[in-house]
Write a protein that holds these residues in place. Structure first.
Motif, PDB file in Angstrom:
ATOM      1  N   LEU A   1       0.813  -1.216   0.000  1.00  0.00           N
ATOM      2  CA  LEU A   1       0.000   0.000   0.000  1.00  0.00           C
ATOM      3  C   LEU A   1       0.846   1.266   0.000  1.00  0.00           C
ATOM      4  CD1 LEU A   1      -2.719  -1.131   2.563  1.00  0.00           C
ATOM      5  CD2 LEU A   1      -2.914  -1.012   0.087  1.00  0.00           C
ATOM      6  N   ARG A   2       1.917   1.276   0.753  1.00  0.00           N
ATOM      7  CA  ARG A   2       2.782   2.466   0.773  1.00  0.00           C
ATOM      8  C   ARG A   2       3.465   2.665  -0.575  1.00  0.00           C
ATOM      9  NH1 ARG A   2       5.593   2.904   6.712  1.00  0.00           N
ATOM     10  NH2 ARG A   2       3.641   3.246   7.812  1.00  0.00           N
ATOM     11  N   ALA A   3       3.888   1.589  -1.198  1.00  0.00           N
ATOM     12  CA  ALA A   3       4.515   1.709  -2.519  1.00  0.00           C
ATOM     13  C   ALA A   3       3.501   2.213  -3.549  1.00  0.00           C
ATOM     14  CB  ALA A   3       5.088   0.366  -2.955  1.00  0.00           C
ATOM     15  N   ALA A   4       2.242   1.783  -3.413  1.00  0.00           N
ATOM     16  CA  ALA A   4       1.206   2.251  -4.340  1.00  0.00           C
ATOM     17  C   ALA A   4       0.987   3.751  -4.183  1.00  0.00           C
ATOM     18  CB  ALA A   4      -0.095   1.489  -4.106  1.00  0.00           C
ATOM     19  N   GLN A   5       1.020   4.250  -2.950  1.00  0.00           N
ATOM     20  CA  GLN A   5       0.878   5.685  -2.729  1.00  0.00           C
ATOM     21  C   GLN A   5       2.053   6.449  -3.343  1.00  0.00           C
ATOM     22  OE1 GLN A   5       0.555   5.959   1.510  1.00  0.00           O
ATOM     23  NE2 GLN A   5      -1.652   5.579   1.522  1.00  0.00           N
ATOM     24  N   GLU A   6       3.250   5.920  -3.203  1.00  0.00           N
ATOM     25  CA  GLU A   6       4.438   6.567  -3.778  1.00  0.00           C
ATOM     26  C   GLU A   6       4.362   6.566  -5.308  1.00  0.00           C
ATOM     27  OE1 GLU A   6       8.018   8.525  -4.148  1.00  0.00           O
ATOM     28  OE2 GLU A   6       6.715   8.295  -2.419  1.00  0.00           O
ATOM     29  N   PHE A   7       3.902   5.455  -5.886  1.00  0.00           N
ATOM     30  CA  PHE A   7       3.748   5.390  -7.345  1.00  0.00           C
ATOM     31  C   PHE A   7       2.724   6.417  -7.822  1.00  0.00           C
ATOM     32  CE2 PHE A   7       5.053   0.680  -7.259  1.00  0.00           C
ATOM     33  CZ  PHE A   7       6.369   1.006  -7.488  1.00  0.00           C
ATOM     34  N   GLU A   8       1.641   6.579  -7.081  1.00  0.00           N
ATOM     35  CA  GLU A   8       0.619   7.554  -7.458  1.00  0.00           C
ATOM     36  C   GLU A   8       1.174   8.975  -7.384  1.00  0.00           C
ATOM     37  OE1 GLU A   8      -2.945   9.096  -8.753  1.00  0.00           O
ATOM     38  OE2 GLU A   8      -2.219   7.039  -8.794  1.00  0.00           O
TER      39      GLU A   8
ATOM     40  N   ARG B   1       3.339   9.524 -10.307  1.00  0.00           N
ATOM     41  CA  ARG B   1       2.540   9.652 -11.528  1.00  0.00           C
ATOM     42  C   ARG B   1       2.001  11.077 -11.668  1.00  0.00           C
ATOM     43  NH1 ARG B   1      -2.436   9.887 -13.264  1.00  0.00           N
ATOM     44  NH2 ARG B   1      -3.310   9.768 -11.178  1.00  0.00           N
ATOM     45  N   VAL B   2       1.554  11.652 -10.570  1.00  0.00           N
ATOM     46  CA  VAL B   2       1.020  13.019 -10.608  1.00  0.00           C
ATOM     47  C   VAL B   2       2.134  14.010 -10.952  1.00  0.00           C
ATOM     48  CG1 VAL B   2       0.037  14.847  -9.174  1.00  0.00           C
ATOM     49  CG2 VAL B   2      -0.910  12.536  -9.070  1.00  0.00           C
ATOM     50  N   VAL B   3       3.313  13.836 -10.315  1.00  0.00           N
ATOM     51  CA  VAL B   3       4.443  14.740 -10.572  1.00  0.00           C
ATOM     52  C   VAL B   3       4.878  14.638 -12.028  1.00  0.00           C
ATOM     53  CG1 VAL B   3       6.872  15.125 -10.055  1.00  0.00           C
ATOM     54  CG2 VAL B   3       5.260  14.813  -8.199  1.00  0.00           C
ATOM     55  N   ARG B   4       4.993  13.433 -12.515  1.00  0.00           N
ATOM     56  CA  ARG B   4       5.446  13.250 -13.894  1.00  0.00           C
ATOM     57  C   ARG B   4       4.384  13.654 -14.903  1.00  0.00           C
ATOM     58  NH1 ARG B   4       8.904   7.910 -12.657  1.00  0.00           N
ATOM     59  NH2 ARG B   4      10.654   9.024 -11.730  1.00  0.00           N
ATOM     60  N   GLY B   5       3.122  13.578 -14.513  1.00  0.00           N
ATOM     61  CA  GLY B   5       2.057  14.098 -15.380  1.00  0.00           C
ATOM     62  C   GLY B   5       2.182  15.602 -15.561  1.00  0.00           C
ATOM     63  N   GLY B   6       2.527  16.295 -14.474  1.00  0.00           N
ATOM     64  CA  GLY B   6       2.768  17.737 -14.564  1.00  0.00           C
ATOM     65  C   GLY B   6       3.961  18.053 -15.438  1.00  0.00           C
ATOM     66  N   GLU B   7       5.034  17.269 -15.282  1.00  0.00           N
ATOM     67  CA  GLU B   7       6.217  17.461 -16.132  1.00  0.00           C
ATOM     68  C   GLU B   7       5.871  17.208 -17.592  1.00  0.00           C
ATOM     69  OE1 GLU B   7       9.235  14.840 -14.680  1.00  0.00           O
ATOM     70  OE2 GLU B   7       9.477  15.931 -12.806  1.00  0.00           O
ATOM     71  N   LEU B   8       5.049  16.187 -17.840  1.00  0.00           N
ATOM     72  CA  LEU B   8       4.644  15.879 -19.206  1.00  0.00           C
ATOM     73  C   LEU B   8       3.854  17.036 -19.817  1.00  0.00           C
ATOM     74  CD1 LEU B   8       4.375  13.897 -21.583  1.00  0.00           C
ATOM     75  CD2 LEU B   8       2.302  13.044 -20.477  1.00  0.00           C
ATOM     76  N   ALA B   9       2.946  17.601 -19.052  1.00  0.00           N
ATOM     77  CA  ALA B   9       2.151  18.731 -19.563  1.00  0.00           C
ATOM     78  C   ALA B   9       3.051  19.914 -19.897  1.00  0.00           C
ATOM     79  CB  ALA B   9       1.102  19.134 -18.531  1.00  0.00           C
ATOM     80  N   GLN B  10       4.041  20.161 -19.056  1.00  0.00           N
ATOM     81  CA  GLN B  10       4.977  21.262 -19.307  1.00  0.00           C
ATOM     82  C   GLN B  10       5.793  20.994 -20.573  1.00  0.00           C
ATOM     83  OE1 GLN B  10       7.875  21.735 -16.223  1.00  0.00           O
ATOM     84  NE2 GLN B  10       8.572  23.714 -16.974  1.00  0.00           N
ATOM     85  N   LEU B  11       6.270  19.770 -20.729  1.00  0.00           N
ATOM     86  CA  LEU B  11       7.058  19.435 -21.914  1.00  0.00           C
ATOM     87  C   LEU B  11       6.219  19.470 -23.192  1.00  0.00           C
ATOM     88  CD1 LEU B  11       9.247  16.539 -20.492  1.00  0.00           C
ATOM     89  CD2 LEU B  11       9.989  18.849 -21.092  1.00  0.00           C
TER      90      LEU B  11
END
Length: 105
Positions: free
Chosen positions: A38-45, A48-58
């Motif tokens: 469960l903790r690893a799933a929270q870290e993955f989420e 994912r949110v951080v990299r989604g923001g980076e993707l939008a910027q790129l």
């Protein structure tokens, strides 16, 4: 004829519950704290949110670059755009101009 009689021990009754508790504790711990818990799933989420923001910027940056390339492509070559890019790359200006540098370029 000799026969052996064994007393029923209290220890024998506790073996199966102890093994069961150990088994459930092991898998319970790893379902929360393990590599896919469960903790690893929270870290993955969170990643994912951080990299989604980076993707939008790129993606926005890429669209801006594509617009600039489109303005400089054959058929729609604008003289102002060529002049602007040449001055920026060569770091030159006319004596009567004021140059303001923008970090975004």
């Amino acid at each position: 004829m000799w026969t052996r009689h064994h007393k029923k021990r209290k220890f024998g009754r506790l073996v199966l519950p102890a093994v069961t508790v150990a088994f459930l504790s092991y898998f319970g711990y790893h379902s929360v704290h393990g590599d896919f818990g469960l903790r690893a799933a929270q870290e993955f989420e969170r990643q994912r949110v951080v990299r989604g923001g980076e993707l939008a910027q790129l993606v926005a940056q890429r669209k801006q670059l594509e617009r600039q390339v489109e303005l400089m492509s054959d058929g729609s070559l604008e003289r102002d755009m060529i002049d602007e890019k040449a001055r920026y790359q060569l770091n030159m200006s006319r004596p009567d101009e004021i140059v303001i540098f923008d970090k975004a370029l």
